[in-house]
Design a protein around this motif. Structure first.
Motif, PDB file in Angstrom:
ATOM      1  N   HIS A 136      -7.221  -2.857  39.391  1.00 20.86           N
ATOM      2  CA  HIS A 136      -7.102  -3.575  38.126  1.00 20.86           C
ATOM      3  C   HIS A 136      -5.963  -2.993  37.295  1.00 20.86           C
ATOM      4  O   HIS A 136      -5.986  -1.826  36.898  1.00 20.86           O
ATOM      5  CB  HIS A 136      -8.415  -3.494  37.355  1.00 20.86           C
ATOM      6  N   GLY A 137      -4.966  -3.837  37.031  1.00 17.08           N
ATOM      7  CA  GLY A 137      -3.766  -3.372  36.349  1.00 17.08           C
ATOM      8  C   GLY A 137      -4.004  -2.859  34.945  1.00 17.08           C
ATOM      9  O   GLY A 137      -3.296  -1.962  34.483  1.00 17.08           O
ATOM     10  N   ARG A 138      -5.006  -3.415  34.237  1.00 16.34           N
ATOM     11  CA  ARG A 138      -5.202  -3.004  32.845  1.00 16.34           C
ATOM     12  C   ARG A 138      -5.550  -1.529  32.732  1.00 16.34           C
ATOM     13  O   ARG A 138      -5.287  -0.900  31.701  1.00 16.34           O
ATOM     14  CB  ARG A 138      -6.290  -3.860  32.191  1.00 16.34           C
ATOM     15  N   LEU A 139      -6.130  -0.961  33.790  1.00 13.96           N
ATOM     16  CA  LEU A 139      -6.483   0.449  33.763  1.00 13.96           C
ATOM     17  C   LEU A 139      -5.269   1.347  33.953  1.00 13.96           C
ATOM     18  O   LEU A 139      -5.328   2.551  33.688  1.00 13.96           O
ATOM     19  CB  LEU A 139      -7.522   0.753  34.852  1.00 13.96           C
ATOM     20  N   LEU A 140      -4.145   0.765  34.422  1.00 10.80           N
ATOM     21  CA  LEU A 140      -2.946   1.559  34.647  1.00 10.80           C
ATOM     22  C   LEU A 140      -1.932   1.443  33.514  1.00 10.80           C
ATOM     23  O   LEU A 140      -0.893   2.101  33.526  1.00 10.80           O
ATOM     24  CB  LEU A 140      -2.280   1.161  35.972  1.00 10.80           C
ATOM     25  N   SER A 141      -2.224   0.584  32.536  1.00  9.59           N
ATOM     26  CA  SER A 141      -1.293   0.402  31.416  1.00  9.59           C
ATOM     27  C   SER A 141      -1.030   1.698  30.672  1.00  9.59           C
ATOM     28  O   SER A 141       0.073   1.921  30.154  1.00  9.59           O
ATOM     29  CB  SER A 141      -1.848  -0.634  30.437  1.00  9.59           C
ATOM     30  N   SER A 142      -2.034   2.560  30.604  1.00  5.51           N
ATOM     31  CA  SER A 142      -1.887   3.804  29.849  1.00  5.51           C
ATOM     32  C   SER A 142      -0.799   4.691  30.437  1.00  5.51           C
ATOM     33  O   SER A 142      -0.144   5.443  29.707  1.00  5.51           O
ATOM     34  CB  SER A 142      -3.210   4.558  29.807  1.00  5.51           C
ATOM     35  N   ALA A 143      -0.593   4.640  31.760  1.00  7.70           N
ATOM     36  CA  ALA A 143       0.462   5.441  32.378  1.00  7.70           C
ATOM     37  C   ALA A 143       1.831   4.960  31.908  1.00  7.70           C
ATOM     38  O   ALA A 143       2.710   5.766  31.587  1.00  7.70           O
ATOM     39  CB  ALA A 143       0.364   5.360  33.899  1.00  7.70           C
ATOM     40  N   ILE A 144       2.017   3.638  31.862  1.00  3.49           N
ATOM     41  CA  ILE A 144       3.290   3.070  31.412  1.00  3.49           C
ATOM     42  C   ILE A 144       3.523   3.405  29.942  1.00  3.49           C
ATOM     43  O   ILE A 144       4.603   3.858  29.552  1.00  3.49           O
ATOM     44  CB  ILE A 144       3.295   1.552  31.634  1.00  3.49           C
ATOM     45  N   ASP A 145       2.503   3.183  29.122  1.00  7.27           N
ATOM     46  CA  ASP A 145       2.636   3.430  27.684  1.00  7.27           C
ATOM     47  C   ASP A 145       2.886   4.905  27.362  1.00  7.27           C
ATOM     48  O   ASP A 145       3.546   5.228  26.368  1.00  7.27           O
ATOM     49  CB  ASP A 145       1.374   2.953  26.949  1.00  7.27           C
ATOM     50  N   SER A 146       2.347   5.794  28.206  1.00  2.08           N
ATOM     51  CA  SER A 146       2.482   7.229  27.955  1.00  2.08           C
ATOM     52  C   SER A 146       3.683   7.833  28.665  1.00  2.08           C
ATOM     53  O   SER A 146       3.990   9.010  28.454  1.00  2.08           O
ATOM     54  CB  SER A 146       1.207   7.960  28.401  1.00  2.08           C
ATOM     55  N   GLY A 147       4.317   7.053  29.526  1.00  2.00           N
ATOM     56  CA  GLY A 147       5.484   7.549  30.237  1.00  2.00           C
ATOM     57  C   GLY A 147       5.172   8.593  31.295  1.00  2.00           C
ATOM     58  O   GLY A 147       6.004   9.455  31.589  1.00  2.00           O
ATOM     59  N   VAL A 148       3.975   8.514  31.880  1.00  2.00           N
ATOM     60  CA  VAL A 148       3.612   9.463  32.938  1.00  2.00           C
ATOM     61  C   VAL A 148       3.570   8.736  34.279  1.00  2.00           C
ATOM     62  O   VAL A 148       3.357   7.523  34.349  1.00  2.00           O
ATOM     63  CB  VAL A 148       2.258  10.145  32.665  1.00  2.00           C
ATOM     64  N   ALA A 149       3.758   9.491  35.338  1.00  2.00           N
ATOM     65  CA  ALA A 149       3.722   8.921  36.682  1.00  2.00           C
ATOM     66  C   ALA A 149       2.285   8.716  37.137  1.00  2.00           C
ATOM     67  O   ALA A 149       1.338   9.284  36.574  1.00  2.00           O
ATOM     68  CB  ALA A 149       4.464   9.828  37.655  1.00  2.00           C
TER      69      ALA A 149
ATOM     70  N   LEU B 285       7.933  -0.439  36.200  1.00  2.00           N
ATOM     71  CA  LEU B 285       7.072  -1.527  36.649  1.00  2.00           C
ATOM     72  C   LEU B 285       6.171  -2.002  35.521  1.00  2.00           C
ATOM     73  O   LEU B 285       5.833  -1.238  34.616  1.00  2.00           O
ATOM     74  CB  LEU B 285       6.201  -1.054  37.819  1.00  2.00           C
ATOM     75  N   ASN B 286       5.744  -3.263  35.604  1.00  2.00           N
ATOM     76  CA  ASN B 286       4.682  -3.700  34.710  1.00  2.00           C
ATOM     77  C   ASN B 286       3.339  -3.274  35.312  1.00  2.00           C
ATOM     78  O   ASN B 286       3.279  -2.782  36.444  1.00  2.00           O
ATOM     79  CB  ASN B 286       4.739  -5.215  34.463  1.00  2.00           C
ATOM     80  N   ARG B 287       2.265  -3.466  34.557  1.00  2.00           N
ATOM     81  CA  ARG B 287       0.991  -2.881  34.981  1.00  2.00           C
ATOM     82  C   ARG B 287       0.467  -3.473  36.281  1.00  2.00           C
ATOM     83  O   ARG B 287      -0.113  -2.765  37.118  1.00  2.00           O
ATOM     84  CB  ARG B 287      -0.049  -3.033  33.868  1.00  2.00           C
ATOM     85  N   ASN B 288       0.657  -4.774  36.502  1.00  2.00           N
ATOM     86  CA  ASN B 288       0.155  -5.392  37.719  1.00  2.00           C
ATOM     87  C   ASN B 288       0.976  -4.971  38.931  1.00  2.00           C
ATOM     88  O   ASN B 288       0.435  -4.740  40.017  1.00  2.00           O
ATOM     89  CB  ASN B 288       0.152  -6.912  37.574  1.00  2.00           C
ATOM     90  N   ALA B 289       2.302  -4.873  38.753  1.00  2.00           N
ATOM     91  CA  ALA B 289       3.145  -4.400  39.844  1.00  2.00           C
ATOM     92  C   ALA B 289       2.813  -2.954  40.188  1.00  2.00           C
ATOM     93  O   ALA B 289       2.777  -2.564  41.363  1.00  2.00           O
ATOM     94  CB  ALA B 289       4.613  -4.533  39.460  1.00  2.00           C
ATOM     95  N   LEU B 290       2.554  -2.150  39.164  1.00  2.00           N
ATOM     96  CA  LEU B 290       2.188  -0.754  39.380  1.00  2.00           C
ATOM     97  C   LEU B 290       0.869  -0.656  40.137  1.00  2.00           C
ATOM     98  O   LEU B 290       0.718   0.154  41.059  1.00  2.00           O
ATOM     99  CB  LEU B 290       2.090  -0.038  38.030  1.00  2.00           C
TER     100      LEU B 290
END
Length: 262
Positions: free
Chosen positions: A161-174, A228-233
């Motif tokens: 589920h991409g929404r759970l990975l949004s925090s990585a993008i927003d925080s700039g962490v891998a 990447l966007n969250r779904n691609a990630l």
């Protein structure tokens, strides 16, 4: 012999849980006295405790890959509640868990005291959850989530589920993908998965009565999140885990948009 083995394992597990309760109570008392959040201390003590808990379970662990040297969002496939102690012994981690775990006797209380974040499925609080996850990562703390959202029998990897990975993008962490599997005689273990209507006590007793199983944990190549966007990630992380577990034929090909973003 089986009864003696079960009795010994239950005794050892009870001792570990009692120790965990004492540690959690001690840290809670210390936080009240100093009036300060001791999350780093809690994560380190939790790692120590989970290593003892994993040692009380009938598993032989093999780990491959390198531990990340910077805080990351760990994402793993999910087979059983036993994933938590086995993964948690690798590094000081906090976990995201379903809200129901908070109500489990002792285990839920220990999870809460260890800094676990809880999510209630279908509660419509995704924005609040994202803020909580992001705040955790921005403080330089490792966080592990199971983006499938449920456990499986370990023979396939469900959609992340991409929404759970949004925090990585927003925080700039891998993102640190992790693949875990349970084997008996080189074949998928049928006892370890905690799925369906299984209850904790019944599953625990079956597990403690069984022979030692092999557990393989693969720490895969981290994925830079900001391209990447969250779904691609999510798709890329799932593909990495699926390929590690089942080979290239099981991993879906990247979409043109993902290839361009990479």
């Amino acid at each position: 012999m089986k009864k003696l083995r079960l009795s010994w394992r239950l005794l050892r597990l009870a001792a570990v849980l009692a120790l965990g309760a004492l540690l959690a109570a001690g840290v809670s008392l210390l936080e009240r006295l100093v009036r300060h959040d001791l999350m780093i201390t809690r994560q380190r003590m939790t790692r120590w405790f989970l290593a003892r808990l994993a040692g009380a379970l009938p598993f032989r662990l093999r780990v491959s890959g390198e531990l990340p040297d910077a805080p990351m969002l760990w994402v793993s496939n999910h087979v059983s509640w036993t994933d938590i102690p086995l993964l948690g012994l690798l590094a000081p981690l906090s976990f995201l868990s379903k809200a129901e775990v908070r109500d489990w006797p002792l285990a839920g209380w220990l999870a809460h005291k260890a800094g676990t974040l809880f999510i209630r499925r279908g509660a419509g609080d995704s924005s609040i959850l994202g803020q909580q996850l992001g705040a955790h990562l921005q403080r330089g703390r490792h966080l592990l989530i199971f983006p499938e959202g449920t456990t499986t029998d370990g023979q396939a990897v469900r959609t992340f589920h991409g929404r759970l990975l949004s925090s990585a993008i927003d925080s700039g962490v891998a993102v640190q993908p992790v693949a875990i599997r349970y084997l008996r005689g080189g074949q998928p273990c049928a006892i370890a998965p905690f799925i369906g209507d299984d209850d904790m006590l019944s599953h625990l007793l079956r597990l403690l009565q069984s022979e030692v199983a092999e557990v393989e944990i693969q720490l895969l190549t981290p994925i830079v999140s900001n391209a990447l966007n969250r779904n691609a990630l999510a798709r890329r992380a799932r593909a990495a885990v699926s390929q590690a577990l089942f080979g290239a034929s099981a991993a879906p090909a990247a979409s043109p948009r993902e290839q361009q973003a990479a």
